[in-house]
Design a protein around this motif. Sequence first.
Motif, short mmCIF file in Angstrom:
data_model
loop_
_atom_site.label_atom_id
_atom_site.label_comp_id
_atom_site.label_asym_id
_atom_site.label_seq_id
_atom_site.Cartn_x
_atom_site.Cartn_y
_atom_site.Cartn_z
N ASN A 1 0.83 -1.20 0.00
CA ASN A 1 0.00 0.00 0.00
C ASN A 1 0.87 1.24 0.00
N ASP B 1 0.75 5.87 0.23
CA ASP B 1 0.27 6.89 1.15
C ASP B 1 -1.25 7.01 1.13
N ASP B 2 -1.84 6.70 -0.03
CA ASP B 2 -3.30 6.84 -0.14
C ASP B 2 -3.99 5.59 0.43
N GLU B 3 -5.27 5.43 0.15
CA GLU B 3 -6.04 4.32 0.70
C GLU B 3 -5.96 3.06 -0.15
N THR C 1 -5.71 5.58 5.56
CA THR C 1 -4.50 4.94 5.06
C THR C 1 -4.21 3.67 5.85
N SER D 1 -5.84 0.33 9.87
CA SER D 1 -5.93 1.63 9.21
C SER D 1 -6.05 2.78 10.19
#
Length: 454
Positions: free
Chosen positions: A162, A164-166, A187, A204
């Motif tokens: 993953n 930095d974003d979701e 995130t 998260s």
Amino acid sequence: MSNCCYDIAKPAPEALKMKPVHVLEGHESLINSCSFSKDGRLLVSSSADGTVRLWHAASGEQVASFEGHDGMVQNCAFIPATSRPSKKSYFLGSVSDSDYSDSSSDDEEEDKDQPLIISASDEEIKVWGVNDGKEKSTMLLECEGMLQNFAVSPDGTKILCNMDDECVLLSTIGRSRIVVLEGHEGTAKSLSFSEDGSAILTSSTDGSVKQWDTNTGKLVTSYDGHTDSVWKAVFSPSNMSILSCSADKSLRVWERETGKVSMILKGHNSPVHLCSYSPNGKWIVSASKDKEIIIWSAEGEEFARLSGHKSYIWSVECSPDSMLLLSTSCDGEMILWSLPHGKRLGTLSGHKEGVKSCSFSPSGTALASASHDNTLMLWNISGCHYQKYLGALTQLLDNRLNHTMPNYICKIMAEYTWPDLVEELDIEEEFSPEEDSRAIFAPVQRRRIKSCKF
């Protein structure tokens, strides 16, 4: 006796000062990760200099350097030879023309049993052959930002990552199909596979932990209850429970099947950013941002509280036999503790800057550490006192039976014997020791040791 050991017949020192056996130099920038091969003979490392390097664990000599990443390489690991990537490049599920031509049958036969290394940067994930040093496969990452987390399934066929974003990506190594795990509203802070590889766990900043099916990428269960970001979540070694730690200063143990909370562990005074089970599943280790480590029993009882680090703790790692705990910090300090009592056994001195990654060898006799001072260090812990102590424990117990063990030996046993060994003792209940002037120790009331199995 080596300089990292002590005579068990003497009082234990406050802490042993250990020096590295080898200092591995070659990287030109900070080192982000290191990992041993399954047989413990090789070590792989990744660096901000854009390279992945292979080393002999015994000699510390560099074996190979893999170059091809455009930027910082965040993670690296060995993967089983059973995972055979095809020589293609992938971009979020679509196959593009590769710089590699289709391999011949001779090449495929040559690759059949070749160990592989996987490495990940912010832009791409690559697979390399250990024997020939060639790039075998590339997956290009579309998500924006820096790579935050990376995990390889136990069978070496799938990867998780993953940014930095979701966006959380699940891919089969060397295949074009990539699944985006959608469900978190923040995130992802951690990614992990279950021991059998059938399930995925993510945590998260949205305060939740989620379980996913590895084959389909579909959401199975959401574990909700933390009131702040969940920094890490892991499966128990038995795969029956899930452990999570949070910025809300607590740890939670969840029933995997039902999603219910079975325990809430409170004791830290600041956000808890690290947590893990010992390999035998009997102990839980957690670390918080106030530089404190707590060892808990698997039943949720606080067993030991460890203080000693002066800076932020970057990692905690249990030895394969669940008897040692290594903690590293951003100032380069590494501390070796006994597990579960938390006795400070030694300080590993050598790194000048933060230690981002550490790894026990599969046998548990060696350590590798990767630092922001551009070096790796190899440490020999095979001669440390805990092994010498265990080796002599049988003789001490025999002396105990003959009423010849002095009080100071009993004290050492009380301070240093691990519960896992005590469980192996054959205890006779309802025993009342006879009066005997030869006995110079204080016998345990109503119990005696009849035998000890190792």
